[in-house]
Design an enzyme around this catalytic site. Structure first.
Site: not given
Length: 262
Positions: A1-2
């Site tokens: 994920m970012c």
């Protein structure tokens, strides 16, 4: 994920402190080494810095860190790729023109098998994030060919984001330079700093700032991040389905949409 980073302030403010903490997570204290970007609004203009390299090693990131650009609205992002190659075209934030304004968007999450039909706005890269941004703007443009006030626009933004949430994970930040909209699918946090200001200590690197020495008593600055950036402040944690709208550091509106199918 970012990971996401946003700021809304009532006076032009630099985001060097928060950005310094975030860039450590881009390949240092975190795994988000697949690129980064940050956008600073200046009136209707937009300064955009991007690099597909890890932010902790990026010379461009070091430039931004040394260059205290002041802005009332900022959107930043560090990427851990799950859809799309690691390249500049796939680096957030993404920017498009609508109604004579620069709209800026960054996304944390993944939308499984998301392939909307291209109409006016089309992706340049091959991420689900940019595809969602283009689809969102296509929905706005179809509903409102001419500019409308943000309170009229807001239900369209909320409904669109809730629809993307049904397809996976959709945490996002969106702005047209006047306001900043945040939507939480799984993880987001915020803090509003106002007088009396005090010191803040970053979690990811040994840096402390005394905001009392850097601000005036009238300053209001709201920072939004995927996870709290400081260790000695109390952040408000968004719940799934929470959304909020900000202008000049203050919350204009907020609410929550129910669970998909609930």
């Amino acid at each position: 994920m970012c990971e996401l980073l946003g700021m809304s302030a009532n006076v032009p403010t630099d985001i060097v402190f928060s950005f310094t903490g975030l860039m450590q997570r881009g390949g240092g204290t975190g795994p988000h080494r697949d690129g980064w970007g940050i956008a600073f609004y200046e009136g209707r203009g937009l300064r955009l810095f991007q690099d597909p390299a890890a932010s902790v090693q990026s010379e461009v990131a070091k430039l931004v860190q040394r260059y205290p650009i002041k802005s009332e609205t900022v959107i930043g992002h560090i990427r851990q790729a799950n859809v799309g190659r690691v390249c500049l075209a796939n680096t957030h934030p993404f920017v498009r023109e609508l109604w004579g304004r620069n709209w800026c968007f960054a996304h944390n999450g993944q939308l499984a098998g998301f392939q909307p039909l291209p109409t006016f706005y089309r992706p340049v890269g091959d991420t689900d994030s940019e595809a969602a941004f283009c689809d969102l703007l296509n929905q706005v443009r179809a509903a409102f060919p001419e500019p409308v006030a943000v309170n009229i626009l807001l239900p369209t933004l909320i409904n669109a984001c809730n629809g993307y949430r049904a397809k996976g994970v959709f945490n996002c930040l969106l702005s047209d330079g006047d306001w900043l909209f945040a939507f939480c699918s799984t993880k987001l946090a915020r803090i509003t700093r106002r007088a009396p200001f005090g010191p803040a200590q970053l979690k990811d690197v040994d840096v402390t700032v005394d905001f009392q020495a850097e601000t005036t008593p009238n300053d209001v600055v709201t920072v939004i991040a995927t996870e709290p950036l400081t260790a000695n402040e109390t952040w408000t944690i968004y719940q799934p389905g929470d959304w909020s709208l900000w202008r000049r550091g203050e919350c204009l509106a907020h609410g929550q949409v129910g669970a998909i199918g609930g």
